[in-house]
Scaffold this active site. Structure first.
Site, short mmCIF file in Angstrom:
data_model
loop_
_atom_site.label_atom_id
_atom_site.label_comp_id
_atom_site.label_asym_id
_atom_site.label_seq_id
_atom_site.Cartn_x
_atom_site.Cartn_y
_atom_site.Cartn_z
N ARG A 144 -21.90 20.22 -120.74
CA ARG A 144 -21.50 21.12 -120.08
C ARG A 144 -22.75 21.35 -118.49
O ARG A 144 -23.76 20.79 -118.79
CB ARG A 144 -22.40 22.71 -120.75
CG ARG A 144 -22.79 24.02 -120.19
CD ARG A 144 -23.16 24.70 -120.65
NE ARG A 144 -23.20 25.83 -120.55
CZ ARG A 144 -24.28 26.42 -119.52
NH1 ARG A 144 -25.18 25.51 -119.50
NH2 ARG A 144 -24.23 27.38 -119.35
N LYS B 119 -31.97 19.93 -116.66
CA LYS B 119 -32.65 20.79 -117.11
C LYS B 119 -33.86 19.62 -117.11
O LYS B 119 -33.84 18.85 -116.53
CB LYS B 119 -32.22 20.17 -118.76
CG LYS B 119 -31.17 21.13 -119.43
CD LYS B 119 -31.23 22.20 -120.31
CE LYS B 119 -30.66 22.68 -120.06
NZ LYS B 119 -29.80 23.02 -121.61
N1 HH2 Z 1 -27.90 25.91 -121.49
C1 HH2 Z 1 -28.05 26.71 -121.14
C2 HH2 Z 1 -27.67 28.12 -121.39
N2 HH2 Z 1 -25.76 28.41 -121.82
N3 HH2 Z 1 -25.35 26.72 -123.49
C3 HH2 Z 1 -24.69 25.49 -124.67
N4 HH2 Z 1 -23.97 25.78 -126.15
N5 HH2 Z 1 -25.70 24.94 -124.43
C4 HH2 Z 1 -27.09 24.79 -123.70
O1 HH2 Z 1 -27.57 23.83 -122.96
C5 HH2 Z 1 -27.22 25.96 -122.66
C6 HH2 Z 1 -25.93 26.90 -122.93
C7 HH2 Z 1 -29.54 27.07 -119.48
O2 HH2 Z 1 -29.01 26.55 -118.39
P1 HH2 Z 1 -28.04 27.05 -117.02
O3 HH2 Z 1 -26.89 28.24 -117.72
O4 HH2 Z 1 -27.74 26.32 -116.16
O5 HH2 Z 1 -29.45 28.31 -116.94
P2 HH2 Z 1 -29.98 30.03 -117.43
O6 HH2 Z 1 -30.00 30.04 -118.66
O7 HH2 Z 1 -31.08 30.17 -116.33
O8 HH2 Z 1 -29.03 30.83 -116.53
#
Ligand code: HH2
Length: 267
Positions: free
Chosen positions: A249, A214
């Site tokens: 996660r 992040k």
């Molecule tokens: N962060 C992201 C997406 N989903 N779900 C939960 N429960 N907690 C989080 O911190 C969280 C999440 C964002 O990260 P990422 O999936 O890597 O990226 P993107 O949303 O751009 O696909």
């Protein structure tokens, strides 16, 4: 089974984003065969569950249609029979199809505020549920987030959302809570949420955190950073573990399993 029994602390949730535009791994797993292979590799590396998502929630993102989200995730889930799956969606139809294909957990970044049908789908499908806090919506959430007291506001939000989920027929022991790192929060607010995780833990449910890569971590080194290194992600995960977080996660499964196993051995 409760979340605590199924995902024992510390548990690692591997991230498989089936998207062209995720903030740190967009496009990497867009092909269903590549995504399914990545998910299996994460389980081999020690992930307790793999979070499959077809919609990016990165800052500025505008969302995808139901058809497009189904087109991205269903072929991946069809290739993952027997693999423990979490579905990262706010859409009831995606969750319903995923649960029917064997998904165990629904990870909803809107905490049941996005789709009025989702709570019933999770209850009927006997799924585990992750409720995540977000201020605003992905398109605009990083434009001046405001709190009087971020940690107590996030805890109060989750107290209300947990009661809502239970009233909709989802057993409390099947729910975990997530402060939503980066979802309508400044870096300082994100760090405060981890520092004061005890407020969220006081609700009696396991806490899931998503710190991996992040930008709040990257911005410690470069004010323009949009992502962060593995080393910074590991440091933050261990700090969150020490403050009571249970489920992590992450993008880099093997390294987090090693770091958290070492941190757990010290305890
Ligand atoms: N962060 C992201 C997406 N989903 N779900 C939960 N429960 N907690 C989080 O911190 C969280 C999440 C964002 O990260 P990422 O999936 O890597 O990226 P993107 O949303 O751009 O696909």
């Amino acid at each position: 089974m409760s979340v605590e029994e199924r995902l024992q602390r510390p548990a690692v949730m591997g991230i498989v984003n089936v998207t062209p535009d995720s903030f740190s791994d967009g496009g990497v797993h867009h092909d269903p065969d590549a995504a399914a292979a990545a998910a299996r590799r994460m389980v081999d590396e020690g992930a307790a569950i793999v979070d499959v998502g077809g919609e990016s929630t990165r800052p500025g993102s505008g969302g995808v249609s139901l058809d497009e989200e189904l087109r991205r995730v269903i072929p991946v889930l069809e290739r993952l029979e027997g693999v423990p799956i979490s579905i990262d969606t706010a859409k009831s139809e995606v969750a319903r199809r995923a649960l029917a294909l064997g998904a165990e957990l629904v990870n909803d970044v809107t905490a049941l505020r996005g789709d009025p049908e989702l709570a019933g789908v999770v209850a009927d499908g006997n799924g585990y549920l992750c409720l995540m806090h977000m201020q605003g919506e992905p398109r605009t959430m990083q434009a001046g987030p405001r709190y009087a007291d971020v940690a107590s506001e996030v805890a109060a939000f989750h107290e209300e959302r947990l009661a809502f989920a239970v009233a909709a027929g989802i057993p409390e022991e099947r729910v975990c809570l997530d402060p939503g790192i980066g979802f309508g929060k400044t870096p300082a607010q994100n760090f405060e949420l981890i520092r004061r995780l005890d407020l969220l833990l006081a609700l009696g449910r396991p806490v899931l955190v998503g710190l991996s890569r992040k930008s709040s971590l990257g911005k410690l080194f470069d004010p323009e950073a949009r992502t962060a290194t593995l080393a910074a992600s590991l440091g933050a995960a261990v700090a969150a573990f020490e403050r009571g977080a249970s489920i992590f996660r992450v993008h880099d499964v093997r390294e987090h399993v090693e770091a958290l196993t070492a941190a757990g051995a010290v305890r």
